[in-house]
Design a protein around this motif. Structure first.
Motif, PDB file in Angstrom:
ATOM      1  N   TRP A 172       0.802  -1.168  -0.127  1.00 48.54           N
ATOM      2  CA  TRP A 172       0.138  -0.199  -0.010  1.00 48.54           C
ATOM      3  C   TRP A 172       0.837   1.191   0.013  1.00 48.54           C
ATOM      4  O   TRP A 172       0.574   2.097  -0.851  1.00 48.54           O
ATOM      5  CB  TRP A 172      -1.117  -0.063   1.160  1.00 48.54           C
ATOM      6  CG  TRP A 172      -2.015  -1.105   0.870  1.00 48.54           C
ATOM      7  CD1 TRP A 172      -2.314  -2.208   1.685  1.00 48.54           C
ATOM      8  CD2 TRP A 172      -3.212  -1.044  -0.104  1.00 48.54           C
ATOM      9  NE1 TRP A 172      -3.267  -2.897   1.045  1.00 48.54           N
ATOM     10  CE2 TRP A 172      -3.767  -2.313   0.001  1.00 48.54           C
ATOM     11  CE3 TRP A 172      -3.329  -0.307  -1.307  1.00 48.54           C
ATOM     12  CZ2 TRP A 172      -4.870  -2.809  -0.901  1.00 48.54           C
ATOM     13  CZ3 TRP A 172      -4.300  -0.578  -2.169  1.00 48.54           C
ATOM     14  CH2 TRP A 172      -4.986  -1.946  -1.806  1.00 48.54           C
ATOM     15  N   PRO A 173       1.786   1.393   0.798  1.00 46.78           N
ATOM     16  CA  PRO A 173       2.812   2.712   0.768  1.00 46.78           C
ATOM     17  C   PRO A 173       3.299   2.627  -0.721  1.00 46.78           C
ATOM     18  O   PRO A 173       3.476   3.729  -1.314  1.00 46.78           O
ATOM     19  CB  PRO A 173       3.878   2.158   1.868  1.00 46.78           C
ATOM     20  CG  PRO A 173       3.153   1.452   2.778  1.00 46.78           C
ATOM     21  CD  PRO A 173       2.287   0.506   1.718  1.00 46.78           C
ATOM     22  N   LEU A 174       3.805   1.617  -1.157  1.00 49.62           N
ATOM     23  CA  LEU A 174       4.275   1.828  -2.441  1.00 49.62           C
ATOM     24  C   LEU A 174       3.189   2.269  -3.746  1.00 49.62           C
ATOM     25  O   LEU A 174       3.452   3.041  -4.386  1.00 49.62           O
ATOM     26  CB  LEU A 174       4.743   0.290  -3.257  1.00 49.62           C
ATOM     27  CG  LEU A 174       6.346  -0.160  -2.420  1.00 49.62           C
ATOM     28  CD1 LEU A 174       6.657  -1.584  -2.816  1.00 49.62           C
ATOM     29  CD2 LEU A 174       7.324   0.773  -2.966  1.00 49.62           C
ATOM     30  N   LEU A 175       2.072   1.871  -3.549  1.00 47.15           N
ATOM     31  CA  LEU A 175       0.914   2.330  -4.744  1.00 47.15           C
ATOM     32  C   LEU A 175       0.660   3.655  -4.321  1.00 47.15           C
ATOM     33  O   LEU A 175       0.513   4.352  -5.198  1.00 47.15           O
ATOM     34  CB  LEU A 175      -0.203   1.540  -4.403  1.00 47.15           C
ATOM     35  CG  LEU A 175      -0.116  -0.037  -4.941  1.00 47.15           C
ATOM     36  CD1 LEU A 175      -1.594  -0.872  -4.313  1.00 47.15           C
ATOM     37  CD2 LEU A 175      -0.064   0.100  -6.273  1.00 47.15           C
ATOM     38  N   ALA A 176       0.892   4.091  -2.959  1.00 48.56           N
ATOM     39  CA  ALA A 176       0.578   5.501  -2.329  1.00 48.56           C
ATOM     40  C   ALA A 176       1.463   6.472  -2.978  1.00 48.56           C
ATOM     41  O   ALA A 176       1.372   7.427  -3.760  1.00 48.56           O
ATOM     42  CB  ALA A 176       0.285   5.831  -1.022  1.00 48.56           C
ATOM     43  N   THR A 177       2.959   5.935  -3.165  1.00 46.95           N
ATOM     44  CA  THR A 177       4.157   6.816  -3.625  1.00 46.95           C
ATOM     45  C   THR A 177       3.972   6.680  -5.087  1.00 46.95           C
ATOM     46  O   THR A 177       4.210   8.024  -5.750  1.00 46.95           O
ATOM     47  CB  THR A 177       5.174   5.672  -3.310  1.00 46.95           C
ATOM     48  OG1 THR A 177       5.242   5.680  -1.856  1.00 46.95           O
ATOM     49  CG2 THR A 177       6.573   6.711  -3.722  1.00 46.95           C
ATOM     50  N   VAL A 178       3.355   5.763  -5.979  1.00 48.87           N
ATOM     51  CA  VAL A 178       3.226   5.861  -7.402  1.00 48.87           C
ATOM     52  C   VAL A 178       2.071   6.915  -7.564  1.00 48.87           C
ATOM     53  O   VAL A 178       2.340   7.880  -8.556  1.00 48.87           O
ATOM     54  CB  VAL A 178       2.787   4.470  -7.823  1.00 48.87           C
ATOM     55  CG1 VAL A 178       2.588   4.612  -9.232  1.00 48.87           C
ATOM     56  CG2 VAL A 178       4.121   3.523  -7.888  1.00 48.87           C
ATOM     57  N   LEU A 198       0.639  12.174  -9.680  1.00 47.77           N
ATOM     58  CA  LEU A 198      -0.191  13.393  -9.446  1.00 47.77           C
ATOM     59  C   LEU A 198       0.796  14.610  -9.616  1.00 47.77           C
ATOM     60  O   LEU A 198       0.526  15.761 -10.028  1.00 47.77           O
ATOM     61  CB  LEU A 198      -0.846  13.445  -8.104  1.00 47.77           C
ATOM     62  CG  LEU A 198      -2.136  12.379  -8.246  1.00 47.77           C
ATOM     63  CD1 LEU A 198      -2.766  12.393  -6.764  1.00 47.77           C
ATOM     64  CD2 LEU A 198      -3.183  13.116  -9.042  1.00 47.77           C
ATOM     65  N   GLY A 199       2.149  14.382  -8.785  1.00 53.77           N
ATOM     66  CA  GLY A 199       2.968  15.519  -8.632  1.00 53.77           C
ATOM     67  C   GLY A 199       3.676  15.948 -10.081  1.00 53.77           C
ATOM     68  O   GLY A 199       3.778  17.217 -10.504  1.00 53.77           O
ATOM     69  N   ALA A 200       3.763  14.805 -10.851  1.00 51.01           N
ATOM     70  CA  ALA A 200       4.356  15.150 -12.409  1.00 51.01           C
ATOM     71  C   ALA A 200       3.116  15.822 -13.155  1.00 51.01           C
ATOM     72  O   ALA A 200       3.658  16.802 -14.045  1.00 51.01           O
ATOM     73  CB  ALA A 200       4.574  13.735 -12.923  1.00 51.01           C
ATOM     74  N   VAL A 201       2.017  15.556 -12.696  1.00 46.26           N
ATOM     75  CA  VAL A 201       0.927  16.157 -13.620  1.00 46.26           C
ATOM     76  C   VAL A 201       0.769  17.694 -13.147  1.00 46.26           C
ATOM     77  O   VAL A 201       0.680  18.562 -13.963  1.00 46.26           O
ATOM     78  CB  VAL A 201      -0.288  15.455 -13.440  1.00 46.26           C
ATOM     79  CG1 VAL A 201      -1.621  16.275 -14.259  1.00 46.26           C
ATOM     80  CG2 VAL A 201      -0.172  14.037 -14.518  1.00 46.26           C
TER      81      VAL A 201
END
Length: 103
Positions: free
Chosen positions: A79-85, A90-93
């Motif tokens: 779950w932390p990995l999915l949240a990071t991705v 979102l940050g890149a967009v």
């Protein structure tokens, strides 16, 4: 294309080594590399992208090393990995919508 003089490349190399050292100890090397890239004339979005790519290689190397030593439980980190991705996407967009003068 951005042309950089040899002395500027040498400066950026020293900055990259220092940032890598700081990243290996505590993280946050981007606080050194991004301003250095901006100071030599790299456009803001390119400076952020460059920082993220170099950070990704460092993280990948550390992950590989810890994984080989059996110190990572990927099931626990799902779950932390999915949240990071999701956050990275979102940050890149989001950064594409910010005026580069503000960056």
């Amino acid at each position: 294309m951005l042309e950089l003089a040899p002395d500027v490349l040498a400066f950026l190399f020293v900055v990259a080594v220092a940032a890598g050292f700081i990243d290996a100890i505590a993280g946050g090397g981007g606080l050194i590399t991004v301003p250095a890239l901006l100071a030599v004339g790299v456009p803001p979005v390119a400076a952020i992208a460059t920082n993220k790519v170099q950070g990704s290689f460092g993280t990948a190397a550390a992950t590989w090393t810890f994984w080989r030593k059996g110190r990572i439980d990927f099931a626990l980190l799902k779950w932390p990995l999915l949240a990071t991705v999701a956050g990275a996407i979102l940050g890149a967009v989001a950064v594409t919508f910010v005026d580069t003068d503000w960056l």
